[in-house]
Design a protein around this motif. Sequence first.
Motif, PDB file in Angstrom:
ATOM      1  N   SER A   1       0.806  -1.214   0.000  1.00  0.00           N
ATOM      2  CA  SER A   1       0.000   0.000   0.000  1.00  0.00           C
ATOM      3  C   SER A   1       0.842   1.267   0.000  1.00  0.00           C
ATOM      4  N   ARG A   2       2.128   1.157   0.298  1.00  0.00           N
ATOM      5  CA  ARG A   2       2.989   2.337   0.369  1.00  0.00           C
ATOM      6  C   ARG A   2       3.914   2.459  -0.834  1.00  0.00           C
ATOM      7  N   ALA A   3       3.745   1.619  -1.796  1.00  0.00           N
ATOM      8  CA  ALA A   3       4.607   1.661  -2.988  1.00  0.00           C
ATOM      9  C   ALA A   3       3.730   1.705  -4.230  1.00  0.00           C
ATOM     10  N   GLU A   4       3.174   2.863  -4.496  1.00  0.00           N
ATOM     11  CA  GLU A   4       2.335   3.060  -5.675  1.00  0.00           C
ATOM     12  C   GLU A   4       3.142   3.852  -6.699  1.00  0.00           C
ATOM     13  N   ILE A   5       3.793   3.141  -7.575  1.00  0.00           N
ATOM     14  CA  ILE A   5       4.678   3.778  -8.550  1.00  0.00           C
ATOM     15  C   ILE A   5       3.949   3.873  -9.885  1.00  0.00           C
ATOM     16  N   PRO A   6       3.904   5.065 -10.467  1.00  0.00           N
ATOM     17  CA  PRO A   6       3.214   5.196 -11.760  1.00  0.00           C
ATOM     18  C   PRO A   6       4.025   4.589 -12.891  1.00  0.00           C
ATOM     19  N   CYS A   7       3.460   4.611 -14.055  1.00  0.00           N
ATOM     20  CA  CYS A   7       4.167   4.123 -15.235  1.00  0.00           C
ATOM     21  C   CYS A   7       5.269   5.104 -15.603  1.00  0.00           C
ATOM     22  N   LEU A   8       6.514   4.657 -15.495  1.00  0.00           N
ATOM     23  CA  LEU A   8       7.681   5.490 -15.808  1.00  0.00           C
ATOM     24  C   LEU A   8       8.318   4.901 -17.067  1.00  0.00           C
ATOM     25  N   ASP A   9       8.019   5.518 -18.195  1.00  0.00           N
ATOM     26  CA  ASP A   9       8.392   4.891 -19.462  1.00  0.00           C
ATOM     27  C   ASP A   9       9.852   5.068 -19.837  1.00  0.00           C
ATOM     28  N   GLU A  10      10.672   5.723 -18.978  1.00  0.00           N
ATOM     29  CA  GLU A  10      12.108   5.832 -19.231  1.00  0.00           C
ATOM     30  C   GLU A  10      12.935   5.145 -18.148  1.00  0.00           C
ATOM     31  N   LEU A  11      12.287   4.493 -17.195  1.00  0.00           N
ATOM     32  CA  LEU A  11      12.987   3.908 -16.051  1.00  0.00           C
ATOM     33  C   LEU A  11      13.849   2.734 -16.492  1.00  0.00           C
ATOM     34  N   ARG A  12      15.142   2.799 -16.163  1.00  0.00           N
ATOM     35  CA  ARG A  12      16.094   1.749 -16.519  1.00  0.00           C
ATOM     36  C   ARG A  12      16.607   0.984 -15.297  1.00  0.00           C
ATOM     37  N   VAL A  13      16.768   1.680 -14.170  1.00  0.00           N
ATOM     38  CA  VAL A  13      17.337   1.075 -12.959  1.00  0.00           C
ATOM     39  C   VAL A  13      16.366   1.289 -11.810  1.00  0.00           C
ATOM     40  N   LEU A  14      16.029   0.214 -11.102  1.00  0.00           N
ATOM     41  CA  LEU A  14      15.102   0.289  -9.975  1.00  0.00           C
ATOM     42  C   LEU A  14      15.603  -0.595  -8.849  1.00  0.00           C
ATOM     43  N   ASP A  15      15.679  -0.015  -7.643  1.00  0.00           N
ATOM     44  CA  ASP A  15      16.106  -0.759  -6.452  1.00  0.00           C
ATOM     45  C   ASP A  15      14.967  -0.749  -5.445  1.00  0.00           C
ATOM     46  N   LEU A  16      14.341  -1.906  -5.251  1.00  0.00           N
ATOM     47  CA  LEU A  16      13.254  -2.075  -4.280  1.00  0.00           C
ATOM     48  C   LEU A  16      13.667  -2.999  -3.146  1.00  0.00           C
ATOM     49  N   SER A  17      14.934  -3.234  -2.965  1.00  0.00           N
ATOM     50  CA  SER A  17      15.399  -4.196  -1.963  1.00  0.00           C
ATOM     51  C   SER A  17      15.113  -3.695  -0.549  1.00  0.00           C
ATOM     52  N   GLY A  18      15.020  -4.635   0.374  1.00  0.00           N
ATOM     53  CA  GLY A  18      14.845  -4.280   1.774  1.00  0.00           C
ATOM     54  C   GLY A  18      13.493  -3.685   2.094  1.00  0.00           C
ATOM     55  N   ASN A  19      12.434  -4.174   1.447  1.00  0.00           N
ATOM     56  CA  ASN A  19      11.087  -3.723   1.752  1.00  0.00           C
ATOM     57  C   ASN A  19      10.227  -4.921   2.161  1.00  0.00           C
ATOM     58  N   ARG A  20       8.904  -4.730   2.158  1.00  0.00           N
ATOM     59  CA  ARG A  20       7.994  -5.795   2.590  1.00  0.00           C
ATOM     60  C   ARG A  20       6.949  -6.077   1.518  1.00  0.00           C
ATOM     61  N   LEU A  21       7.364  -6.074   0.293  1.00  0.00           N
ATOM     62  CA  LEU A  21       6.455  -6.253  -0.826  1.00  0.00           C
ATOM     63  C   LEU A  21       6.212  -7.735  -1.094  1.00  0.00           C
ATOM     64  N   ASN A  22       4.933  -8.117  -1.224  1.00  0.00           N
ATOM     65  CA  ASN A  22       4.622  -9.455  -1.732  1.00  0.00           C
ATOM     66  C   ASN A  22       4.022  -9.403  -3.123  1.00  0.00           C
ATOM     67  N   LEU A  23       3.839  -8.175  -3.616  1.00  0.00           N
ATOM     68  CA  LEU A  23       3.436  -7.939  -4.994  1.00  0.00           C
ATOM     69  C   LEU A  23       4.224  -6.748  -5.518  1.00  0.00           C
ATOM     70  N   LEU A  24       4.583  -6.774  -6.772  1.00  0.00           N
ATOM     71  CA  LEU A  24       5.267  -5.638  -7.376  1.00  0.00           C
ATOM     72  C   LEU A  24       4.244  -4.631  -7.878  1.00  0.00           C
ATOM     73  N   PRO A  25       4.540  -3.341  -7.755  1.00  0.00           N
ATOM     74  CA  PRO A  25       3.606  -2.321  -8.260  1.00  0.00           C
ATOM     75  C   PRO A  25       3.326  -2.530  -9.740  1.00  0.00           C
ATOM     76  N   THR A  26       2.060  -2.531 -10.092  1.00  0.00           N
ATOM     77  CA  THR A  26       1.685  -2.797 -11.486  1.00  0.00           C
ATOM     78  C   THR A  26       2.138  -1.688 -12.424  1.00  0.00           C
ATOM     79  N   GLY A  27       2.365  -0.492 -11.892  1.00  0.00           N
ATOM     80  CA  GLY A  27       2.829   0.592 -12.737  1.00  0.00           C
ATOM     81  C   GLY A  27       4.193   0.343 -13.341  1.00  0.00           C
ATOM     82  N   LEU A  28       4.947  -0.583 -12.766  1.00  0.00           N
ATOM     83  CA  LEU A  28       6.298  -0.866 -13.264  1.00  0.00           C
ATOM     84  C   LEU A  28       6.294  -1.751 -14.504  1.00  0.00           C
TER      85      LEU A  28
END
Length: 677
Positions: free
Chosen positions: A506-533
Amino acid sequence: MRSVPGAGCLLLCLLLAIVGAQAGGEVKPRCQQSPTEVSCRAAGLRSFPEDLPRGVKHLELSHNLLQNLSESCLPTLEQLEHLDLRSNLLVAISGPALARLPRLHSLLLGSNRLHRSYRDNAVAFRALRGIEVLDLSDNGLESHMVGGFLGGLAALRVLHLPGNRLSQLPAGVFQGSPRLRELDLSNNYIMDIEEGALEVLRELAVLSLALNSLHCLSSFSLWQLQVLNLSHNALELFGWEEGQGPYLLQVLDLSHNRLLSFPQLPAAHRLMHLNLSHNAITSLDPSSHHPAQFVLRYEEMASFNTSLGTAASLTHLAELDLSYNCLQLLPLLFFRTMRSLFTLSVAMNCLQDITMELLARDGDEDRNGTATWQEDAALPVRSMDLHGNAIRTLPRWFFDALPQLEAIDLSSNSLRPCGGDTGGTSGGSSLGAEPCTAFHNIPHLQHLSLRRNGLTQLLPHTFSQTPLLSLDLSENQGLAVLQVALEGLEHSLQQLWLRGNHMDNSRAEIPCLDELRVLDLSGNRLNLLPTGLFCSPLRTLDVSDNELPALPEQALVGWTHSLQALCLAGNPFHCCGLGWLDALQAAAVQLPDLHRARCTHHSITNRTAPLSSRPPWPCPQPWDGSSLLLLAALLGILLCVGCGVCRLWGRGVGVLQPQPQTERAAEGGPAHSDTKV
């Protein structure tokens, strides 16, 4: 015990052969050689090698066991130009031996024991009249020994003396080598430089006095010097003499000293790189310190003019490092004359305020950030490092003062970003409101780090109209990134770090970033990846140390065409759902931490297995339509078989049929019989 005939003779022959080899000389070591170069590095040599090519020009004998270099063991090598004898056990070198090397230009003797016979060795060095490069590092030489070695080396250009026991530089020590261009005196015990010791070196361009015990340099007058390293000393005072001509110095390293204020610099020089990190500078005001504040008292303090300008002459300065000092106030107008300043670091200080002037007056509007920056005083800085301070807010004119700023590191502070659609401005606008810093509408800013600022929430459109290429929001535990917070970065952001924020879905709502090349989501509590990615053309993704049971197939459809590296260890993956892993490996995606990743087999008491090798336990097959049809068919067959058996029973085939009661009565038997006891 029975002896083998001839065994004693064979053993005796072997022993004699070994003794003969030792008596006759060493077995020739293997050396790599060409017609002009020979390398016998670390070959276990105890004497100079024989049968060298006559035309050899480069000879490397380092890391051996040579103890002496005498005429008897050294052949005549008329073409030799470079001789490397570092890391041997050399104690003595003879003059006639060096005379056999008439064209020698470079002699490396570091890490030997030349101090034991320094008088004889110094006499031998007179034969090196054409030497240009000399390495005498780590030879135990003391101050009174050096002058003898350099007495007749008029052609010497490069001299290395680090790691010796020099405690001072007496006058005239380099008089025999006046053409020196590069001099390394680092890692000694030098406490005093007598007047005239260095002034004779009119061509000296590079000087290193790092890692010594210097406390004061108040009359520096080497105008021709280009690089000066004075790091890792105990300097409290550094001053220059105003010369007739301009100083040529371009690089000055005063880091790791005890400077209390910005150093005194001459009016005319070409300084481009100045390192003042790891000192005790508390103010950029040259008149802010009294001589009584210095730990040691110097005679030079009487003539030390603290009223001279320090930054006014730094017109060529491109890089300034003030990190790891004790500054509490950063007056940007101090840097206004640095018209070429490209990189500025004031990291790891005690900064609380960023002001215009050196001293902020009581009630000054500048503290509240309501003043206006003059356009003609804009700074040319493009990269600024302010991490590790106590900054709570940036004044509203901050980015106006830095119109060319492209990258800023504000990590490890206490900043709170303003929202982009609430009219928030830097410095706070309402009474009692927590001050915030505006990061929207900064058209030149491309790289921003807000790591470890204690952020808990980003307001809507925080970075709107700021075309960021990289954004670091890591290590803000409990941070909530709503989808509207990053709106405005859809077509610019290429790198995003959200590491170690302990964010759930619920705290990771990332929009569609159409130029994103590098993403670091380590060390969180996600059991699903944000669909915007799923629409982002990611090349590098880190989802390690989360709670993911699997990676979504919807994302893999697009990522397999762009993704190059994926970190995934530390997630509770299901062993019986690894189709996503097959897809990644089929797309040749690099998995650098696959050896640490594990999966869980829930049907076998939650046993885990390495993800890099297929789990050994069978997985239950999914029930689909064909399986149901097969089951129905089997049930039908069983029913049919059952019916056939019943019919066979009815016909009395192969079984004993029970007789009806009427038939039993007709035969004279009782219809019912009771067992009597």
